[in-house]
Design a protein around this motif. Structure first.
Motif, PDB file in Angstrom:
ATOM      1  N   ALA A   1       0.784  -1.145  -0.133  1.00  0.00           N
ATOM      2  CA  ALA A   1       0.000   0.108  -0.331  1.00  0.00           C
ATOM      3  C   ALA A   1       0.893   1.430   0.077  1.00  0.00           C
ATOM      4  N   GLY A   2       2.514   1.209   0.595  1.00  0.00           N
ATOM      5  CA  GLY A   2       2.968   2.338   0.565  1.00  0.00           C
ATOM      6  C   GLY A   2       3.483   2.033  -0.109  1.00  0.00           C
ATOM      7  N   GLY A   3       4.022   1.330  -1.103  1.00  0.00           N
ATOM      8  CA  GLY A   3       5.001   1.937  -2.230  1.00  0.00           C
ATOM      9  C   GLY A   3       6.545   1.097  -1.798  1.00  0.00           C
ATOM     10  N   GLN A   4       6.339   0.002  -1.118  1.00  0.00           N
ATOM     11  CA  GLN A   4       7.930  -0.414  -0.216  1.00  0.00           C
ATOM     12  C   GLN A   4       7.897  -1.148  -1.344  1.00  0.00           C
ATOM     13  N   THR A   5       8.802  -1.696  -1.953  1.00  0.00           N
ATOM     14  CA  THR A   5       9.924  -2.587  -2.858  1.00  0.00           C
ATOM     15  C   THR A   5      10.923  -3.032  -1.751  1.00  0.00           C
ATOM     16  N   MET A   6      11.080  -2.483  -0.908  1.00  0.00           N
ATOM     17  CA  MET A   6      12.191  -3.646  -0.097  1.00  0.00           C
ATOM     18  C   MET A   6      11.120  -4.116   1.157  1.00  0.00           C
ATOM     19  N   PRO A   7      11.439  -5.201   1.699  1.00  0.00           N
ATOM     20  CA  PRO A   7      10.499  -6.171   2.698  1.00  0.00           C
ATOM     21  C   PRO A   7      10.635  -5.657   3.676  1.00  0.00           C
ATOM     22  N   PHE A   8      10.381  -5.033   5.003  1.00  0.00           N
ATOM     23  CA  PHE A   8      10.397  -5.115   6.371  1.00  0.00           C
ATOM     24  C   PHE A   8      11.741  -6.021   7.164  1.00  0.00           C
ATOM     25  N   THR A   9      12.018  -6.033   7.662  1.00  0.00           N
ATOM     26  CA  THR A   9      13.093  -7.405   8.476  1.00  0.00           C
ATOM     27  C   THR A   9      13.474  -6.719  10.097  1.00  0.00           C
ATOM     28  N   ASN A  10      14.603  -6.032   9.833  1.00  0.00           N
ATOM     29  CA  ASN A  10      14.799  -5.136  11.469  1.00  0.00           C
ATOM     30  C   ASN A  10      13.936  -4.050  11.955  1.00  0.00           C
ATOM     31  N   GLU A  11      13.654  -3.655  11.317  1.00  0.00           N
ATOM     32  CA  GLU A  11      12.144  -2.513  11.584  1.00  0.00           C
ATOM     33  C   GLU A  11      11.712  -3.017  12.171  1.00  0.00           C
ATOM     34  N   ASN A  12      11.271  -4.228  12.171  1.00  0.00           N
ATOM     35  CA  ASN A  12       9.978  -4.801  13.144  1.00  0.00           C
ATOM     36  C   ASN A  12      10.583  -4.344  14.746  1.00  0.00           C
ATOM     37  N   GLU A  13      11.638  -5.115  15.159  1.00  0.00           N
ATOM     38  CA  GLU A  13      12.204  -5.535  15.719  1.00  0.00           C
ATOM     39  C   GLU A  13      12.142  -4.107  17.293  1.00  0.00           C
ATOM     40  N   VAL A  14      11.838  -3.063  16.766  1.00  0.00           N
ATOM     41  CA  VAL A  14      11.432  -1.558  16.643  1.00  0.00           C
ATOM     42  C   VAL A  14      10.113  -1.047  16.933  1.00  0.00           C
ATOM     43  N   TYR A  15       9.692  -1.997  15.506  1.00  0.00           N
ATOM     44  CA  TYR A  15       8.523  -0.442  15.492  1.00  0.00           C
ATOM     45  C   TYR A  15       6.551  -1.459  15.344  1.00  0.00           C
ATOM     46  N   TYR A  16       7.654  -2.778  15.412  1.00  0.00           N
ATOM     47  CA  TYR A  16       6.358  -3.465  15.733  1.00  0.00           C
ATOM     48  C   TYR A  16       5.760  -4.192  16.406  1.00  0.00           C
ATOM     49  N   ARG A  17       4.730  -3.112  17.357  1.00  0.00           N
ATOM     50  CA  ARG A  17       4.087  -3.374  18.856  1.00  0.00           C
ATOM     51  C   ARG A  17       3.349  -4.871  18.635  1.00  0.00           C
ATOM     52  N   ASP A  18       3.347  -5.767  20.051  1.00  0.00           N
ATOM     53  CA  ASP A  18       2.387  -6.425  20.500  1.00  0.00           C
ATOM     54  C   ASP A  18       3.489  -7.787  18.605  1.00  0.00           C
ATOM     55  N   TYR A  19       4.241  -7.791  19.224  1.00  0.00           N
ATOM     56  CA  TYR A  19       4.430  -8.575  17.949  1.00  0.00           C
ATOM     57  C   TYR A  19       4.681 -10.202  18.915  1.00  0.00           C
ATOM     58  N   PRO A  20       3.752 -10.982  18.383  1.00  0.00           N
ATOM     59  CA  PRO A  20       3.308 -13.017  19.109  1.00  0.00           C
ATOM     60  C   PRO A  20       4.587 -13.477  20.390  1.00  0.00           C
ATOM     61  N   LYS A  21       4.273 -13.540  21.085  1.00  0.00           N
ATOM     62  CA  LYS A  21       5.188 -14.249  21.055  1.00  0.00           C
ATOM     63  C   LYS A  21       4.369 -15.766  22.149  1.00  0.00           C
ATOM     64  N   GLY A  22       3.540 -16.549  21.965  1.00  0.00           N
ATOM     65  CA  GLY A  22       2.576 -17.628  22.603  1.00  0.00           C
ATOM     66  C   GLY A  22       3.419 -18.063  21.961  1.00  0.00           C
ATOM     67  N   LEU A  23       3.436 -19.202  22.226  1.00  0.00           N
ATOM     68  CA  LEU A  23       3.446 -20.845  22.060  1.00  0.00           C
ATOM     69  C   LEU A  23       2.915 -21.261  21.971  1.00  0.00           C
ATOM     70  N   VAL A  24       2.533 -22.591  21.062  1.00  0.00           N
ATOM     71  CA  VAL A  24       1.157 -23.216  20.541  1.00  0.00           C
ATOM     72  C   VAL A  24       2.626 -25.336  21.137  1.00  0.00           C
ATOM     73  N   THR A  25       1.328 -26.174  21.526  1.00  0.00           N
ATOM     74  CA  THR A  25       1.652 -26.978  22.247  1.00  0.00           C
ATOM     75  C   THR A  25       0.945 -28.253  21.536  1.00  0.00           C
ATOM     76  N   VAL A  26       1.591 -29.227  21.136  1.00  0.00           N
ATOM     77  CA  VAL A  26       0.835 -30.425  20.769  1.00  0.00           C
ATOM     78  C   VAL A  26       1.221 -31.410  20.934  1.00  0.00           C
ATOM     79  N   THR A  27       0.150 -32.531  22.298  1.00  0.00           N
ATOM     80  CA  THR A  27       0.649 -33.393  22.590  1.00  0.00           C
ATOM     81  C   THR A  27      -0.351 -35.127  21.839  1.00  0.00           C
ATOM     82  N   LYS A  28       0.709 -35.990  22.069  1.00  0.00           N
ATOM     83  CA  LYS A  28      -0.304 -37.031  21.916  1.00  0.00           C
ATOM     84  C   LYS A  28      -1.248 -37.420  22.958  1.00  0.00           C
ATOM     85  N   ASN A  29      -2.230 -38.143  21.991  1.00  0.00           N
ATOM     86  CA  ASN A  29      -3.632 -38.169  22.822  1.00  0.00           C
ATOM     87  C   ASN A  29      -3.439 -39.677  24.117  1.00  0.00           C
ATOM     88  N   TYR A  30      -3.012 -39.668  25.382  1.00  0.00           N
ATOM     89  CA  TYR A  30      -2.318 -40.868  25.545  1.00  0.00           C
ATOM     90  C   TYR A  30      -3.611 -41.380  25.924  1.00  0.00           C
TER      91      TYR A  30
END
Length: 350
Positions: free
Chosen positions: A321-350
Motif C-alpha cells: 500500500a505504501g509503494g515499498q519495494t524492499m521488505p521490512f525485517t530489522n525494523e520489526n524489532e523496534v516498530y512492531y508492537r505486540d509481536y506474538p510471543k505465544g507458544l503452541v503445544t501439541v501432544t500425543k493423545n494417551y
C-alpha cells in the motif's frame, strides 16, 4: 508538503499571536533559539512524558490518511494563576514534512519547513488552548495527537520514513499581567513513529491445539491481518521443539480456504523459515488465516511439539500500500508492537 488554505490560516494565527507578545518576550525567544537543551526560568516546570498513557514507538499504517499517534505531556506550575495559551513544537524527521499536523482539544496546527534548528525539519504552534494549571503544583496531563501525511511513491513522505516531535516553548498568561508571555523549554521527544501505507498484525491461536499423530499434524494456526491496505508476505519464521517425535524438514501451509500454498522451508536446527511465493500479496484490509502442518513420521513415549515465532527481526513483509519495494525485517524489532510471543503445544493423545 503542499500548502493548503488551512495551513495558511494556521500561519496567520501564528503571526497574529506573535504580534501581541511583548517586545521583551520576543527578544527572550531569540536569545534561546540556539539552545533547546536549556530552559528559561519560567513559571512552568519543564514537562515530562506520561509514558503510561503514551502510544509507543510503532508502525503507523496510513494509506487512507487516517494514521495518528498520541503522546501525553504532564504540566505543572511553580506559582498560581498560570494559563497556557499556545504550544510550539519541532518535528524531527527522515525527510521534510513527514508530520502533517498536531492537535489537542481539537485545535489543529500544521508543520512548516524550517532550517533554523538544524536537525529539526518542521515547526508549528497550537494556539488558543487556554489550559489552566493548578496553583498547588499538581500535574495536568495534556494529550497531543499527531496526524501523519500519506506515504506515497511520488510524494515527500515515503514508506519507512520516521518522525518524532518535541515541545520547545509555551505561551502563557497569569493573573498579575495582561500580556501573553513566552517560556522556552525542551520536553522529552515523543516516541518515534515509522510511517507505512499498511502494516501486519499477527495473532496465534494457542487455545485449539491439534492432537499429535503420525502424518500431517497442525502445529500452528495464525491470523494475519492487514492494517491500512495491501501487504506482501515474505516469510513465517518458526522455532519448533520436538520431544520424542520426528518431523520432515518441509512444512505445509494452507490458507483459510484449505488451499495449500506453494511455500518452501529452510531448516537450521530448530529454526524453520517458511518462504512464501514471490508476489504473494494480501489485497485490501482483510483478515487471513494460515494453518501450518508438520509431517510426523516417528513418535514414542510422552511425545510433543512446541512451536513459536522466531524474533520479530526474522519476520519479513512488504508494504504494498505504501509503494515499498524492499521488505521490512530489522525494523520489526523496534516498530512492531505486540509481536506474538505465544507458544503452541501439541501432544500425543494417551
Amino acid at each position: 508538503m503542499k500548502r493548503t488554505n488551512i495551513a495558511a490560516c494556521a500561519c496567520m494565527l501564528l503571526l497574529l499571536n506573535s504580534c501581541i507578545k511583548e517586545t521583551a518576550d520576543i527578544n527572550q525567544v531569540s536569545s534561546n533559539k540556539n539552545s533547546l537543551a536549556s530552559s528559561t526560568d519560567g513559571p512552568v516546570k519543564t514537562p515530562g512524558i506520561d509514558w503510561a498513557s503514551t502510544t509507543k514507538t510503532q508502525f503507523i499504517a496510513n494509506a487512507d490518511g487516517n494514521g495518528t499517534a498520541e503522546f501525553t505531556l504532564n504540566f505543572a506550575a511553580k506559582k498560581p494563576g498560570i494559563q497556557i495559551q499556545a504550544f510550539t513544537f519541532l518535528a524531527y524527521e527522515t525527510n521534510e514534512n513527514d508530520a502533517l499536523s498536531i492537535f489537542t482539544k481539537d485545535i489543529p496546527a500544521f508543520f512548516s519547513p524550517t532550517s533554523y534548528y538544524g536537525q529539526a525539519k518542521a515547526i508549528t504552534t497550537i494556539n488558543g488552548t487556554d489550559i489552566e494549571l493548578p496553583g498547588d503544583g499538581s500535574m495536568v496531563p495534556v494529550t497531543f495527537t499527531i496526524h501523519y501525511n500519506v506515504p506515497s511513491v511520488t510524494g515527500n513522505v515515503k514508506s519507512g520514513d520516521t518522525v518524532s516531535v518535541q515541545l520547545i516553548s509555551i505561551d502563557f498568561v497569569n493573573k498579575t499581567s495582561p500580556y501573553i508571555l513566552l517560556q522556552s523549554l525542551a520536553s522529552p521527544l515523543s516516541p518515534q513513529m515509522m510511517i507505512t501505507g499498511a502494516r501486519p498484525q499477527l495473532g496465534l491461536n494457542i487455545y485449539d491445539p491439534d492432537v499429535l499423530h503420525l502424518g500431517l499434524t497442525r502445529i500452528m494456526e495464525l491470523q494475519y491481518i492487514s492494517k491500512g491496505g495491501s501487504l506482501g508476505i515474505n516469510n513465517l519464521p518458526l522455532h519448533i521443539n520436538c520431544s520424542n517425535t520426528r518431523i520432515r524438514n518441509k512444512l505445509i501451509v494452507k490458507d483459510e480456504y484449505g488451499q495449500t500454498i506453494n511455500t518452501t522451508t529452510v531448516r537450521d536446527g530448530d529454526n524453520y523459515m517458511i518462504h512464501f511465493p514471490q508476489d504473494y500479496n494480501l489485497n485490501g484490509i482483510n483478515t487471513h488465516t494460515f494453518y501450518v502442518y508438520a509431517s510426523v513420521y516417528l513418535m514414542y513415549g510422552h511425545a510433543s511439539i512446541r512451536t513459536k515465532l522466531q524474533p520479530a527481526s526474522s519476520f519479513a513483509w512488504m508494504d504494498i500500500a505504501g509503494g515499498q519495494t524492499m521488505p521490512f525485517t530489522n525494523e520489526n524489532e523496534v516498530y512492531y508492537r505486540d509481536y506474538p510471543k505465544g507458544l503452541v503445544t501439541v501432544t500425543k493423545n494417551y
